[in-house]
Scaffold this motif. Structure first.
Motif, short mmCIF file in Angstrom:
data_model
loop_
_atom_site.label_atom_id
_atom_site.label_comp_id
_atom_site.label_asym_id
_atom_site.label_seq_id
_atom_site.Cartn_x
_atom_site.Cartn_y
_atom_site.Cartn_z
N SER A 23 0.83 -1.21 0.00
CA SER A 23 0.00 0.00 0.00
C SER A 23 0.86 1.25 0.00
N PHE A 24 2.10 1.13 0.51
CA PHE A 24 2.99 2.29 0.54
C PHE A 24 3.37 2.71 -0.88
N CYS A 25 3.75 1.73 -1.70
CA CYS A 25 4.07 2.05 -3.10
C CYS A 25 2.80 2.44 -3.83
N ALA A 26 1.70 1.75 -3.50
CA ALA A 26 0.45 1.95 -4.25
C ALA A 26 -0.14 3.33 -4.02
N ARG A 27 0.22 3.99 -2.89
CA ARG A 27 -0.38 5.31 -2.66
C ARG A 27 -0.08 6.25 -3.81
N CYS A 28 1.03 6.02 -4.53
CA CYS A 28 1.30 6.77 -5.76
C CYS A 28 0.94 5.94 -6.99
N HIS A 29 1.43 4.70 -6.98
CA HIS A 29 1.36 3.93 -8.23
C HIS A 29 -0.03 3.43 -8.55
N GLU A 67 -2.62 -12.80 2.83
CA GLU A 67 -3.50 -13.69 3.59
C GLU A 67 -2.70 -14.59 4.51
N ALA A 68 -1.69 -15.26 3.95
CA ALA A 68 -0.90 -16.14 4.81
C ALA A 68 0.10 -15.36 5.66
N ARG A 69 0.33 -14.08 5.26
CA ARG A 69 1.26 -13.23 6.02
C ARG A 69 2.62 -13.90 6.20
N ASP A 70 3.09 -14.57 5.10
CA ASP A 70 4.36 -15.27 5.19
C ASP A 70 5.50 -14.30 4.85
N ALA A 71 6.56 -14.35 5.66
CA ALA A 71 7.68 -13.43 5.45
C ALA A 71 8.48 -13.75 4.19
N ARG A 72 8.26 -14.96 3.63
CA ARG A 72 9.03 -15.32 2.43
C ARG A 72 8.42 -14.68 1.17
N ALA A 73 7.19 -14.19 1.31
CA ALA A 73 6.47 -13.74 0.12
C ALA A 73 7.13 -12.51 -0.49
N PRO A 74 7.05 -12.36 -1.82
CA PRO A 74 7.66 -11.19 -2.46
C PRO A 74 6.75 -9.97 -2.38
N ASP A 75 7.38 -8.81 -2.18
CA ASP A 75 6.66 -7.56 -2.27
C ASP A 75 7.27 -6.76 -3.42
N CYS A 76 6.86 -5.48 -3.55
CA CYS A 76 7.35 -4.67 -4.68
C CYS A 76 8.87 -4.65 -4.73
N LEU A 77 9.48 -4.49 -3.56
CA LEU A 77 10.93 -4.31 -3.51
C LEU A 77 11.68 -5.58 -3.88
N SER A 78 11.08 -6.72 -3.70
CA SER A 78 11.80 -7.96 -3.98
C SER A 78 12.22 -8.04 -5.44
N CYS A 79 11.33 -7.56 -6.33
CA CYS A 79 11.67 -7.65 -7.76
C CYS A 79 12.24 -6.35 -8.31
N HIS A 80 11.74 -5.23 -7.80
CA HIS A 80 12.15 -3.96 -8.39
C HIS A 80 13.36 -3.35 -7.70
N GLY A 81 13.76 -3.90 -6.57
CA GLY A 81 14.87 -3.31 -5.84
C GLY A 81 14.35 -2.21 -4.94
N HIS A 83 2.79 -8.85 -12.43
CA HIS A 83 2.14 -8.53 -11.16
C HIS A 83 1.06 -9.55 -10.84
N ALA A 84 0.37 -10.00 -11.89
CA ALA A 84 -0.68 -11.00 -11.67
C ALA A 84 -0.13 -12.37 -12.01
N ALA A 85 1.05 -12.68 -11.48
CA ALA A 85 1.70 -13.94 -11.85
C ALA A 85 0.85 -15.13 -11.47
N MET A 86 0.43 -15.90 -12.48
CA MET A 86 -0.30 -17.15 -12.26
C MET A 86 -1.49 -16.98 -11.32
N PRO A 87 -2.51 -16.22 -11.74
CA PRO A 87 -3.70 -16.11 -10.87
C PRO A 87 -4.23 -17.49 -10.56
N THR A 88 -4.68 -17.72 -9.32
CA THR A 88 -5.21 -19.03 -8.96
C THR A 88 -6.47 -19.24 -9.77
#
Lengths: 417, 514, 156
Positions: free
Chosen positions: B183-189, B221-235, B314-319
């Motif tokens: 949501s921090f990145c999304a406030r602009c993007h 939902e799972a709130r897993d720390a391994r999950a990627p956020d914006c920074l994981s891919c974009h730096g 961003h929508a990688a492999m929607p379930t």
């Protein structure tokens, strides 16, 4: 009505108008010297001229279809060799005859050198011949670019680069030669003018002078006699033998042209048309000039970038100019030959020159795409081995000769080789 | 003389006055001059000639800005000045940097510790990876004036050390539960009104798409720390445009960016696919060996797909999406439309098989070869058909027919290629042969493509021109060989005649000399 | 008898001269034959000049609106667009070298290998090709034939 002989026939007709009787008499009595050495050497000049005549004829024929120009040079040669009836033959003969002419010219030069034919009164014959040699190399260099294919383009770039090293006028010379700072279509136009007009005019004039000298003075007799003790009549004996030789040469030329149309394929002796030149593409490794320039190309590589305060290429150019300068004035340097005495020192200089050139040429074949010779190509291994054997054998031969020479110091020198 | 002196005097006065003026360009004030003159431990000036040249090339405004920072004692050390100059920034960026006190302060080596120093030469083991100064000045946000303060808060013009930084970030646990980054990145993007000011072409639906994807569900939902956020891919600091080769999401670098997690077995441990099987970690290795991977990574072909071209970014492999086979048709349109019109389409849909991947694989898409149709070990057709289509023996026959036709054309192509080269060596005109060989090659390509119709008729229509070309090539080769024989014959005739002439000449010579 | 031998000698000599003369003429003929055939120009357009389309190629162009023609080692796509203009581009796709085709319905040049699309000037519209297709200049002649003149540089 003239009062000379040959009153009938077409000779008489000409004689009455142009007084050709002295000429006929001269030709009747013209002789070729006979001596203890082989007469084989006397045919070489004529053989060279035969190949030149073939070049003129095939060159004129090629000129009917060739169009110089960036968009037309390559295409016209391609058209010539694929669609025009016997076009392939004309080009093939022209290319082969060029190489054979140079081989025969070099042999002629070295044979006259070894036999001391340059001694007085034939100094200027040597000098004109020397200039003819230079012009022939010019022919080879300028003609090579005309098909405007990749190989020729890069070989010309590398080759013309050398003139930069000429002191003072180097850059000017480079631009004049190339028609600009780089090799472009302008270079093609200049080389075309050189190859088709300038060099032929110069060459034909000089050959005229060279032949005039030979006719006036006769061919050089063996060493030790100012005038030949006996001779073979030129007409018909020598002339018919000459004609036979020319026919043999022609046969060899035709066989080569049909069976090996693109040259033997060894580096420096390969004129397959290939791809059109692209000035924007980078040079591919392993470019070499034609084989008769390989010695110079290799010599340049032998020099380090800087030596004795001069740049490598400049020093190399200086050394080569010096050697070539000496070669030009040999008739005046060789005092012993002037006195009709054998001059083994100069003979050795000649052998040394042959070995030097052979070694450099063989070594140049070794160099591929900047890789060391350990890449396993058998041709490289062979050429490298040959190069070193040449040096070795040469050293042995010269060593033995000197030993023999010094042991013969007490006895007077023999009159002939 | 008097005239000259009366002319010279005012000129002299004016120039002296100008020299005395403060803002005269070309004059370096004392503090700055001192920095330029300062020498390091080795006795050489700290400011290198290149850095000095860069300064000399700056326009007046930038020079004035730099002098102001030095006068205000924001830059007090020569190493600091050297770092700023060494960046060699273009004027737009230099203007932003010289007015951003955050960066100016954080690049000062005397004030900052290695953990907070922005530097061009990171100390290994000490400098964190996100503090590379080059990244900062290459960042797209920096160029738009949204540098440190844009995310960290605070006022870049202020020289006071405030603690209003990161006021908008969660105060605790923000490293473990990283959902707030979205949501921090999304406030602009995600705000199209805002983004339109900077780049109207950029989409603003990234967050919405992300929420639909397994990545999003994993994080939010799972709130897993391994999950990627914006920074994981974009730096985090050096966020560059995807068109910039240094960007982590530049097409050539996408496989390694995705692979950073997806090839890590430890990271993926315990995760499963939608059908319950464990998540594989060999995709990157397989992709690297595939035709797409080799095209993109080895040959640099930017037309080849990376992970996101098939899976989405961003929508990688929607379930709910079971197969991405349809995305193959974006490039392989011909084969896809042939397949859609074939018998296999219905059969595959009934069995719920992925369309292309069933035969060609998904990540390890290898170069196809004709033996895939043959009856041997590598055959694809037989394996399936034995199991599923036992009542259609004509299928095997069709596969065999495909194989034999192709193998024949391929063999002819290879053989005649070699023959053409040999003929060219002999000096014959092989252009027409090469042209026909091109036609054969085209037909081969088309025929191989038309396998996907699984129809003999369709395939035959594509293979027919090839078979005609084969006949044409044979004829041309025979003609060339005949031409060569003609040349040899001509040569032999001429040589024979020459020989005769030579013989006659020789006898004549002998006669004349007797 | 001296007369006989001198007669024999002269007949042998004249036979030799005959052989020499005849073989020389024949030899000269076999050498001049290629030269004479070489000198006569070919009926189809000269040397490097323009390539002219054959009647079969013209027919194909009329029927399918495009034809691929060999031009000094390269393959050129000649097409006739909706406005009856003749355009020519290199037929080799700049991506992986497949042969392109003209789709008259969509007024686009298409490469079937990876779905690349080029406009009729050779510029890339979509798909993986990195460079546009080089253009050629082609003109319709008064007699209905088509001439491909030369490869045009991109700057023109």
């Amino acid at each position: 009505m003239s009062d000379s002989g040959h009153g009938q026939g077409w000779l008489g007709w000409l004689d009455r108008r142009y007084q050709i009787t002295p000429l006929i008499e001269f030709l009747r009595h013209k002789e070729v010297p006979k001596g203890p050495h082989s007469m084989v050497w006397y045919y070489l000049g004529g053989m060279t001229m035969f190949f030149f005549l073939v070049q003129v004829v095939t060159g004129v024929l090629l000129l009917m279809y060739y169009q110089p120009g960036e968009a037309t040079a390559y295409e016209s040669i391609r058209y010539l060799t694929t669609k025009v009836p016997f076009g392939w033959l004309m080009r093939s003969v022209h290319c082969w005859s060029a190489h054979l002419m140079i081989i025969s010219l070099v042999t002629h030069m070295f044979s006259t050198m070894m036999l001391k034919a340059y001694r007085p009164p034939r100094e200027l014959t040597w000098v004109t011949g020397y200039i003819l040699f230079a012009l022939t190399l010019g022919f080879g260099f300028s003609g090579y670019l005309l098909p405007w294919n990749k190989l020729a383009f890069f070989a010309t770039s590398v080759g013309t680069d050398l003139v930069k090293s000429v002191p003072l006028i180097g850059n000017w010379l480079l631009q004049v030669l190339r028609g600009g700072p780089d090799v472009t279509a302008n270079t093609l136009y200049r080389f075309f003018a050189l190859h088709v007009v300038i060099l032929p005019l110069a060459f034909v004039s000089l050959i005229g002078v060279h032949l005039l000298f030979v006719q006036r003075q006769g061919m050089a007799p063996p060493l030790g006699a100012k005038v030949a003790p006996r001779g073979m009549r030129f007409f018909p004996s020598f002339a018919l033998r000459d004609l036979l030789l020319w026919l043999v040469c022609f046969m060899v030329l035709l066989v080569l042209a049909v069976f090996v149309p693109y040259g033997p394929g060894i580096p420096g002796m390969d004129w397959e048309l290939g791809q059109k030149a692209d000035p924007l593409a980078p040079a591919f490794p392993g470019i070499k000039p034609e084989w008769y320039f390989l010695w110079e190309y290799q010599l340049l590589k032998e020099f380090p970038p800087h030596l004795f305060g001069l740049e490598g290429p400049q020093l190399c150019l200086l050394v080569v100019s010096l050697l070539l300068g000496i070669w030009a004035i040999i008739p005046w340097l060789d005092r012993q030959a002037q006195r009709e005495q054998p001059s083994p020192g100069f003979s050795d200089f000649g052998w040394g020159a042959i070995l030097f050139l052979t070694f450099l040429t063989l070594k140049a074949w070794d160099i591929g795409a900047m890789e060391p010779a350990t890449s396993g190509s058998s041709l490289k291994v062979i050429s490298r081995t040959c190069a070193w054997w040449t040096i070795g054998a040469g050293a042995v031969i010269i060593g033995i000769r000197w030993l023999l020479q010094s042991s013969r110091q007490s006895s007077p020198p023999s009159a002939s080789r | 003389m008097r005239i000259i002196s009366s002319f010279l005097c005012p000129v002299l006065c004016v120039s002296l006055a100008a020299v005395a003026a403060d803002e005269k360009p070309g004059v370096i004030p004392e503090k700055l001059a001192g920095l330029f003159a300062a020498q390091g431990k080795d006795g050489k000036p700290t400011i290198t000639p290149e850095q000095r040249t860069y300064f000399d090339g700056l326009n007046d405004r930038l020079k004035a800005l730099l002098i102001k920072t030095v006068e205000a004692e924001v830059i007090t050390r020569p190493e600091h000045l050297g770092t700023i100059l060494a960046l060699g920034l273009r004027p737009q960026k230099m203007e932003i940097l010289l007015q951003d006190n955050c960066i100016l302060c954080h690049t000062d080596p005397e004030v900052q510790k290695p953990e907070t120093l922005l530097t061009l030469s990171p100390a290994p083991g000490k400098t964190p990876s996100h503090l590379n100064l080059q990244d900062f000045v290459d960042d797209v946000h920096f160029l738009r004036g949204l540098s440190c303060a844009g995310c960290h808060g605070g006022d870049p013009g202020s020289d006071k050390l405030e603690h209003s930084f990161v006021k908008e970030w969660p105060s605790a646990g923000r490293d473990k539960d990283r959902g707030w980054i979205l949501s921090f990145c999304a406030r602009c993007h995600s705000d199209s009104t805002f983004m339109n000011r900077f780049n109207p072409a950029l989409p603003t639906d990234q967050l919405a798409k992300y929420k639909d994807s397994p990545h999003g569900k994993f994080l939010l939902e799972a709130r897993d720390a391994r999950a990627p956020d914006c920074l994981s891919c974009h730096g985090v600091h050096g966020i560059r445009s995807a068109k910039n080769p240094l960007s982590k999401v530049y097409r050539k670098r996408v496989p390694e960016t995705c692979g950073a997690c997806h090839s890590d077995a430890k990271r993926m441990a315990g995760l499963t696919l939608s059908d319950g099987s464990p998540m594989p970690t060999n995709q990157l290795a397989e992709y690297r060996a595939s035709v797409h991977g080799r095209a993109l990574l080895e040959r640099g072909d930017l037309g080849a797909p990376a992970c996101n071209n098939c899976h989405g970014n961003h929508a990688a492999m929607p379930t709910g999406l079971s197969s991405v086979s349809q995305s193959c048709s974006l490039c392989h349109a011909g084969n896809a439309s042939l397949f859609d019109g074939s018998k296999h389409k219905q059969a595959f849909e009934e069995h719920k098989w992925p369309q292309c991947a069933k035969c060609h694989g998904n990540h390890v898409i290898a170069k196809t070869h004709d033996s895939m149709l043959a009856a041997g070990q590598e055959s694809l057709c037989n394996k399936c058909h034995q199991q599923y289509a036992k009542d259609n023996p004509e299928c095997n026959a069709t596969a065999t027919y495909f194989y034999t036709s192709l193998a024949q054309m391929d063999q002819v192509w290879n053989e005649f290629g070699v023959t053409a080269d040999r003929l060219a060596m002999k000096g014959l005109d092989v252009d027409p042969i090469h042209d026909k060989l091109n036609e054969l090659a085209d037909s081969l390509k088309q025929a191989r493509s038309h396998i996907h119709s699984f129809s003999k008729n369709d395939f035959q229509r594509a293979a027919d021109p090839g078979e005609k070309a084969v006949l044409g090539i044979s004829r041309l080769v025979e003609e060339a060989k005949a031409e060569y024989r003609f040349r040899q014959l001509g040569l032999v005739t001429t040589i024979a005649l020459m020989g005769l002439v030579m013989l006659a000449l020789y006898v004549k010579l002998r006669r004349l000399e007797r | 008898m001296p007369e006989n031998t001198s007669n024999q000698k002269s007949t042998r000599r004249s036979f030799l001269d005959l052989v020499l003369g005849a073989s020389s003429v024949a030899c000269l003929g076999s050498i001049l034959y290629p030269v004479i055939r070489y000198l006569k120009p070919l009926p189809r357009a000269g040397g490097v000049g323009p390539t002219r389309l054959t009647p079969e190629e013209l027919a194909k162009l009329e029927k399918e609106h495009f034809v691929i023609v060999p031009v000094s080692g390269k393959r050129v796509l000649i097409l006739q667009n909706a406005a009856q203009e003749i355009l020519a581009v290199d037929a080799k796709c700049t991506h992986e070298g497949c042969t392109v085709q003209y789709l008259p319905g969509e007024s686009v040049i298409w490469c079937a290998c990876h779905n690349a699309r080029f406009d009729l000037d050779g510029r890339v519209l979509s798909g993986p090709p990195p460079r546009p297709l080089p253009k050629y200049a082609a003109e319709r002649q008064e007699d209905g034939g088509i001439l491909i003149v030369a490869e045009r540089r991109q700057s023109e």
